[in-house]
Design a protein around this motif. Sequence first.
Motif, PDB file in Angstrom:
ATOM      1  N   LYS A   8       0.838  -1.212   0.000  1.00 48.28           N
ATOM      2  CA  LYS A   8       0.000   0.000   0.000  1.00 48.28           C
ATOM      3  C   LYS A   8       0.868   1.256   0.000  1.00 48.28           C
ATOM      4  O   LYS A   8       0.583   2.228  -0.707  1.00 48.28           O
ATOM      5  CB  LYS A   8      -0.922   0.016   1.215  1.00 48.28           C
ATOM      6  CG  LYS A   8      -2.050  -0.977   1.151  1.00 48.28           C
ATOM      7  CD  LYS A   8      -2.892  -0.902   2.421  1.00 48.28           C
ATOM      8  CE  LYS A   8      -3.993  -1.940   2.419  1.00 48.28           C
ATOM      9  NZ  LYS A   8      -4.767  -1.903   3.673  1.00 48.28           N
ATOM     10  N   ASN A   9       1.935   1.245   0.804  1.00 48.80           N
ATOM     11  CA  ASN A   9       2.815   2.409   0.882  1.00 48.80           C
ATOM     12  C   ASN A   9       3.526   2.678  -0.439  1.00 48.80           C
ATOM     13  O   ASN A   9       3.648   3.834  -0.867  1.00 48.80           O
ATOM     14  CB  ASN A   9       3.827   2.236   2.011  1.00 48.80           C
ATOM     15  CG  ASN A   9       3.197   2.338   3.385  1.00 48.80           C
ATOM     16  OD1 ASN A   9       2.080   2.827   3.536  1.00 48.80           O
ATOM     17  ND2 ASN A   9       3.893   1.849   4.389  1.00 48.80           N
ATOM     18  N   PHE A  53      14.382   2.104  -2.085  1.00 49.44           N
ATOM     19  CA  PHE A  53      13.081   2.761  -1.988  1.00 49.44           C
ATOM     20  C   PHE A  53      13.111   3.831  -0.900  1.00 49.44           C
ATOM     21  O   PHE A  53      12.645   4.944  -1.102  1.00 49.44           O
ATOM     22  CB  PHE A  53      11.973   1.757  -1.647  1.00 49.44           C
ATOM     23  CG  PHE A  53      11.432   0.984  -2.810  1.00 49.44           C
ATOM     24  CD1 PHE A  53      10.868   1.628  -3.901  1.00 49.44           C
ATOM     25  CD2 PHE A  53      11.456  -0.399  -2.796  1.00 49.44           C
ATOM     26  CE1 PHE A  53      10.347   0.904  -4.961  1.00 49.44           C
ATOM     27  CE2 PHE A  53      10.931  -1.132  -3.857  1.00 49.44           C
ATOM     28  CZ  PHE A  53      10.377  -0.472  -4.939  1.00 49.44           C
ATOM     29  N   SER A  54      13.649   3.474   0.248  1.00 50.72           N
ATOM     30  CA  SER A  54      13.719   4.396   1.368  1.00 50.72           C
ATOM     31  C   SER A  54      14.531   5.639   1.011  1.00 50.72           C
ATOM     32  O   SER A  54      14.109   6.767   1.293  1.00 50.72           O
ATOM     33  CB  SER A  54      14.334   3.673   2.569  1.00 50.72           C
ATOM     34  OG  SER A  54      14.550   4.549   3.631  1.00 50.72           O
ATOM     35  N   ILE A  59      12.392   8.533   3.173  1.00 49.54           N
ATOM     36  CA  ILE A  59      11.678   8.119   4.379  1.00 49.54           C
ATOM     37  C   ILE A  59      12.469   6.987   5.031  1.00 49.54           C
ATOM     38  O   ILE A  59      13.337   6.387   4.399  1.00 49.54           O
ATOM     39  CB  ILE A  59      10.235   7.665   4.082  1.00 49.54           C
ATOM     40  CG1 ILE A  59      10.211   6.472   3.127  1.00 49.54           C
ATOM     41  CG2 ILE A  59       9.399   8.818   3.543  1.00 49.54           C
ATOM     42  CD1 ILE A  59       8.821   5.906   2.894  1.00 49.54           C
ATOM     43  N   THR A  60      12.157   6.703   6.277  1.00 51.27           N
ATOM     44  CA  THR A  60      12.857   5.624   6.971  1.00 51.27           C
ATOM     45  C   THR A  60      12.330   4.274   6.500  1.00 51.27           C
ATOM     46  O   THR A  60      11.217   4.166   5.981  1.00 51.27           O
ATOM     47  CB  THR A  60      12.671   5.727   8.497  1.00 51.27           C
ATOM     48  OG1 THR A  60      11.289   5.492   8.804  1.00 51.27           O
ATOM     49  CG2 THR A  60      13.116   7.091   9.031  1.00 51.27           C
ATOM     50  N   LEU A  61      13.143   3.255   6.715  1.00 50.38           N
ATOM     51  CA  LEU A  61      12.696   1.897   6.396  1.00 50.38           C
ATOM     52  C   LEU A  61      11.455   1.538   7.204  1.00 50.38           C
ATOM     53  O   LEU A  61      10.545   0.885   6.694  1.00 50.38           O
ATOM     54  CB  LEU A  61      13.807   0.888   6.671  1.00 50.38           C
ATOM     55  CG  LEU A  61      14.902   0.794   5.626  1.00 50.38           C
ATOM     56  CD1 LEU A  61      16.032  -0.093   6.118  1.00 50.38           C
ATOM     57  CD2 LEU A  61      14.355   0.275   4.312  1.00 50.38           C
TER      58      LEU A  61
END
Length: 126
Positions: A8-9, A53-54, A59-61
């Motif tokens: 979803k993210n 991706f992070s 963004i953080t893992l």
Amino acid sequence: MANVQLAKNLRTLRKKYNYTQKQLSSILNITRQAYSHYEQALREPDLSTLIRFSDFYKITLDELVAGVIDADQIQESFPVYQYHLCETEDQKHSICLTDPEIDLIMKYRYSSENDRQIVRGFLKDK
């Protein structure tokens, strides 16, 4: 069992920044099918891909894997830059930036107008 929240993210982030699955797979150097499987929770990315991706989305893992990312909460003032090594002519649509270049752009973006004028003046002399 695949991580549904991660799927979803990934979908939320991709859509928020107006990327296609094909564009993201090219940027991350994976197949479009592999990326599609990540978004459908049919497959989970390995650790190195999760880190990419992070880094890409800044963004953080933990946020990526377990957080609930709301598209309306993503700050527009901190855009995701499309960057990777440009090696061929068909990559002209990409902005190719190194990590130090991205750092410089972000520092410039958040500096005062006076500091920006100083930087522009310095660069004109070169």
